[in-house]
Design an enzyme around this catalytic site. Sequence first.
Site, PDB file in Angstrom:
ATOM      1  N   ARG A   1       0.820  -1.237  -0.169  1.00  0.00           N
ATOM      2  CA  ARG A   1       0.000   0.135  -0.070  1.00  0.00           C
ATOM      3  C   ARG A   1       0.851   1.096  -0.030  1.00  0.00           C
ATOM      4  O   ARG A   1       1.756   1.544   1.073  1.00  0.00           O
ATOM      5  CB  ARG A   1      -0.926  -0.077   1.160  1.00  0.00           C
ATOM      6  CG  ARG A   1      -1.807   1.089   1.418  1.00  0.00           C
ATOM      7  CD  ARG A   1      -3.136   1.232   0.339  1.00  0.00           C
ATOM      8  NE  ARG A   1      -4.043   1.843   0.578  1.00  0.00           N
ATOM      9  CZ  ARG A   1      -4.283   2.818  -0.274  1.00  0.00           C
ATOM     10  NH1 ARG A   1      -3.494   3.270  -1.229  1.00  0.00           N
ATOM     11  NH2 ARG A   1      -5.472   3.749   0.116  1.00  0.00           N
ATOM     12  N   GLY A   2       0.880   1.895  -1.013  1.00  0.00           N
ATOM     13  CA  GLY A   2       1.830   3.068  -1.193  1.00  0.00           C
ATOM     14  C   GLY A   2       1.808   4.044  -0.185  1.00  0.00           C
ATOM     15  O   GLY A   2       2.883   4.570   0.252  1.00  0.00           O
ATOM     16  N   GLU A   3       0.627   4.472   0.103  1.00  0.00           N
ATOM     17  CA  GLU A   3       0.670   5.457   1.396  1.00  0.00           C
ATOM     18  C   GLU A   3       1.317   5.011   2.502  1.00  0.00           C
ATOM     19  O   GLU A   3       1.745   5.760   3.525  1.00  0.00           O
ATOM     20  CB  GLU A   3      -0.748   6.063   1.478  1.00  0.00           C
ATOM     21  CG  GLU A   3      -1.883   4.979   2.092  1.00  0.00           C
ATOM     22  CD  GLU A   3      -3.111   5.490   2.286  1.00  0.00           C
ATOM     23  OE1 GLU A   3      -3.544   5.417   3.371  1.00  0.00           O
ATOM     24  OE2 GLU A   3      -3.731   5.838   1.217  1.00  0.00           O
ATOM     25  N   ASP A   4       1.396   3.920   2.728  1.00  0.00           N
ATOM     26  CA  ASP A   4       1.876   3.307   4.120  1.00  0.00           C
ATOM     27  C   ASP A   4       3.403   3.124   3.954  1.00  0.00           C
ATOM     28  O   ASP A   4       4.131   3.652   4.986  1.00  0.00           O
ATOM     29  CB  ASP A   4       1.174   2.070   4.370  1.00  0.00           C
ATOM     30  CG  ASP A   4      -0.082   1.817   4.927  1.00  0.00           C
ATOM     31  OD1 ASP A   4      -0.558   3.079   5.197  1.00  0.00           O
ATOM     32  OD2 ASP A   4      -0.682   0.870   5.151  1.00  0.00           O
ATOM     33  N   THR A   5       3.917   2.757   2.970  1.00  0.00           N
ATOM     34  CA  THR A   5       5.336   2.314   2.845  1.00  0.00           C
ATOM     35  C   THR A   5       6.145   2.575   1.579  1.00  0.00           C
ATOM     36  O   THR A   5       7.363   2.002   1.806  1.00  0.00           O
ATOM     37  CB  THR A   5       5.189   0.723   3.047  1.00  0.00           C
ATOM     38  OG1 THR A   5       4.681  -0.061   1.919  1.00  0.00           O
ATOM     39  CG2 THR A   5       4.460   0.096   4.340  1.00  0.00           C
ATOM     40  N   ARG A   6       5.457   3.092   0.755  1.00  0.00           N
ATOM     41  CA  ARG A   6       6.299   3.543  -0.662  1.00  0.00           C
ATOM     42  C   ARG A   6       7.520   3.911  -0.327  1.00  0.00           C
ATOM     43  O   ARG A   6       8.703   3.626  -0.728  1.00  0.00           O
ATOM     44  CB  ARG A   6       5.251   4.439  -1.501  1.00  0.00           C
ATOM     45  CG  ARG A   6       6.022   4.599  -2.843  1.00  0.00           C
ATOM     46  CD  ARG A   6       5.494   5.495  -3.688  1.00  0.00           C
ATOM     47  NE  ARG A   6       4.104   4.942  -4.122  1.00  0.00           N
ATOM     48  CZ  ARG A   6       2.808   5.330  -4.152  1.00  0.00           C
ATOM     49  NH1 ARG A   6       2.804   6.274  -3.142  1.00  0.00           N
ATOM     50  NH2 ARG A   6       1.960   4.600  -4.852  1.00  0.00           N
TER      51      ARG A   6
ATOM     52  N   GLU B   1      -5.054  -7.168  -6.760  1.00  0.00           N
ATOM     53  CA  GLU B   1      -3.817  -7.802  -6.783  1.00  0.00           C
ATOM     54  C   GLU B   1      -3.531  -9.054  -5.935  1.00  0.00           C
ATOM     55  O   GLU B   1      -2.793 -10.011  -6.551  1.00  0.00           O
ATOM     56  CB  GLU B   1      -2.684  -6.870  -6.605  1.00  0.00           C
ATOM     57  CG  GLU B   1      -1.362  -6.843  -6.937  1.00  0.00           C
ATOM     58  CD  GLU B   1      -0.419  -5.517  -6.445  1.00  0.00           C
ATOM     59  OE1 GLU B   1      -0.366  -4.595  -7.015  1.00  0.00           O
ATOM     60  OE2 GLU B   1      -0.117  -5.286  -5.420  1.00  0.00           O
TER      61      GLU B   1
ATOM     62  N   GLY C   1       1.120   5.042 -20.136  1.00  0.00           N
ATOM     63  CA  GLY C   1       0.154   5.017 -21.386  1.00  0.00           C
ATOM     64  C   GLY C   1      -0.326   3.445 -21.547  1.00  0.00           C
ATOM     65  O   GLY C   1      -1.294   3.252 -22.265  1.00  0.00           O
TER      66      GLY C   1
END
Length: 1048
Positions: free
Chosen positions: A30-35, A97, A63
Amino acid sequence: MAFMSTPGGNSSLASSSTPRWKYDVFLSFRGEDTRNGFTDHLFDALQRKGLFTFRDEENLDKGKSISLNLLKAIEESRFAIIILSKNYASSTWCLDELAHIVRCMKEKGLIVLPVFYHVNPSDVRKQTGIFAQTFDEYKKRFKESMEKLETWRDALREVANLSGWHLQDRHESEFIQHIVQVILHKLSSSFSSFTNDLVGIDSSVEEFITSNLDLGNNVCMTGICGMGGLGKTTLARVVYDKFGNSFEGSSFIANVREDSEKHGLCRLQQQLLADILEERNIDIRNVYQGVDMIKNRLRHKKILLVLDDVNQLDQLKKLSGEYGWFGLGSWIIITTRDEHLLLQHGVHKIYKPNALNSDVALKLFCLKAFKIEQPKEGYMQLSQEFVYYANGLPLALVTLGSFLFGRTMDEWKSALKSVKKNPKREIFDTLKVSYDGLEEMLKEIFLDIACFFRGKAKDRVVEILENCGLDARIGMSVLMHKSLITIENNKLCMHDLLQEMGKEIVRQESRGEPGKRSRLWLLEDLFHVLTKNTATEAIQAIVINRYQWDRGDWTFEAPFYEWEVPHWNFEVTPEAFTKMGNLRLLIVDNMSILNGLNHLPNDLRFLDWFGYSSKVLPSSFQPKELVELNLQFSEIKYLWEEVKYLDKLKCMDLSYSARLVHTPDFNGFPRLERLILSCCTNLVDIHPSIGQLKRLVVLDLEHCESLTNLPSMSTEMESLKILNLSGCYQLREIPEFNGILKSLSELYLGRTSIKTLPSSIDCLTALTLLNLKDSNLSCLPSNMNGLISLEKLILTDCFRLYDLPESIWKIECLKELELIGTSIWKLPSANDVWKDRLKEQFVRNIPWKFYRISQSSEPSYDELSRRAAFTILNRYLQGLLRGKTEFQTIIPGYGIPRWITYPSGRDSITIALRPNWCNSKWMGFILSAHIYLIEERFGLGVRVKALGDISHGQYASKTFFRITVSPRIAHYNCLSYLCRDDWFAAVPNADQCSLIEVVFENYGSIREVMHCGVGLVYEQDVEEFNQTIAQTGESPSHDGLNGVEILE
């Protein structure tokens, strides 16, 4: 060892061994947690370890449909790491995913590893806590898609039940390193599947690892050494891939030789540091700075370093100079073709891979040629021939197999002929790397061995090549360290393909014209050069038909004094060798130049012409560089008329040159060390200048039967150590030894007519061996104790000798005394130790005459031998030994058996047959001969001729024997049986014959047929034989023939 691998461009083992995997690791997060935190650090750590990792924002091209590309990336990954954080389930993208990851886990074998990042695994499994809140919201949002909701729930439950990692209160950096190590270990565990394509690798890896189990916590340097194409690099690669993860850092520096030549060592130092330190921007300005950086930055790191294909010591010094450069537990593996390089660098653990055995080699070849492990139907024999040609070399097996894949049988047959003439380029170029790195003299030595001397005795080849001006002893040591030759049982050995590579190098000197090549080893090439007159100064060496190296397989078809050597007749001009101005080495066998020779190259250093057919050497031959001259079995009568000055000549061997009458003047040979004239049966004159040869060490005149006198031995002959006069039958006396031959250590006077030894024999204080075998001596000098160095005294078959002087027992060095065949029964003057040593010889030492009158109750050695033959003959006559109507046997002993009716003291006998001798009870003739042997192989013929008033006829046979019972026994009894049917078949009206003559003939290696005899055998004799055996006790069995082989 290496063997066959599947090519791949990715850095990791998994990627290279399984092409369907594009990525090693897929990261789901999850990007907002651990990116920008944990995931970023994990991604970096994985990348630095060479693991190709997918992270969506880094790898999806703009694209394109993210969902489709992402699904494909999951399917093309080997591992999926799912970072389950607090807000993971709040992303439907993450849950889709995750569902696809679980599906791939079940259907495609994707390995899933969950990370519970500040969440409780139980909450994930049961969707409680923060996950419950998220799914409560989903129930409201996806009322119409409850099926999707259950899929997400199932996916979370599946993943939460997997073994993974729970961060809890651990440091993230340690946690990340642990994850990376686990991934690397799991990749490493796929080693067995990777090695399925490497035929024979498992045993090699196990053997290599076993030899390095004692690494402990020390720094270890290990060498893998062998010829090109043997699989050194692949073995190192497999070990590196299998164990690299166990070290803090690792680096595989491939092709050190090639890369350092092209780009220098700085670049390799940079690669080494970048791999181990995982830093991309390392700047090294010169190799000395690189050395300092390696020492300073790696001295506390436990590393695995492979340096592949090293060929210079400087490469090792600049890349792994000392053990102290690296941390404890480090392992440095070096592959090279040069063993000496490893020893110079202090590498004492050296592993040498073996060539593949025939079964493994066939499997590897077939995998390349057919894509299966066994040959296709009809291809077995051809496959085996290619495998035999490759001789276990993996490179050759892979190259040939790949080349032959998909080709027809006719193409295979054509290819087999082709590769034997012209090696495949890939194989040739790989092997030639070792040759190209040699100095010029080493190249000459290598080519001489490859073309001429493979399989020959090392010491003899060293002598030949050093006589040709080459530093062969140190040269062979270098070639051995460079894996180009090996020494086994003192024989020079070389892989078949290395030998073929050497010959190909010579062939490339001139494809169409052998006369322009440096070496000739094929008869057809020499024939072409001599008959077409195409010789040039390029020719340095000629060696044709070298069977003179192994003359143990001779067979005798005539008495040895009538031996003739077959020749190849070349019709060439007498000037055939004129253009070979640089010829240094000439070894040919039995080559006859019909018109004789007018010229031989004066630069010759070594000339060995077995069976030289001319009567004299060319008068123009002025070989001032000649070191060795060998003309065995030649037709030569004399070498030359005038005096020749050959300052460098060390050895002259004219043995078995039966027409040689006299020797040359030796004043021109001041450096002569060995003079071999054995079996020159017509030699009557030795030039007196022989006494001036200060450096002569060996003088061999054995079996020079026409020699009556020796030239005087002067004080100048201070180096002579071996003097052999055995078999010089006409030699009746030997000069006094006062003040001469002080270095003589071996003296052979057996089978001469010398009756007494000179009293000055005690002057031979360096003598260690005195051989008087079968001489006419009746006594020894009383001052034998003057021979203070004598270790061995041979008196075998000196039957006139009845006693020994007491001085014998005063020789402190004497260790061996051979008395068999003398008339010595006891030695009262000997001490108890010698009496005990000689006891067996006394028992065996009963002459045949004594045997005939002996009344002893104990059978003698000869009696036992004759009884054995008697019993065997009796069994034959009774039909117990079947198979041939002719019968032969041979047993040790003197004289002939006493049950032979008609004896003779010569090699023939004529007897008158009584009337009615050939009645119905007559079975055949028993024929006996007492022979005296020279060598263990010999031939004996017998003719039984019918004489008298009938048409003359004869029965003839010859048999060849090999004796292996005891080389010390020279006297043997040969018994033959000629049956009635064979006699009648050979002689017309044989039953009317009144007179027969029996003649025994020598067919080589028999000095003399001393006695013979003939008896007539009748049926009633069989019963008498049985009674005689019964009276003499238990008879020897058929085993009495052990040690005797009838060759034909």
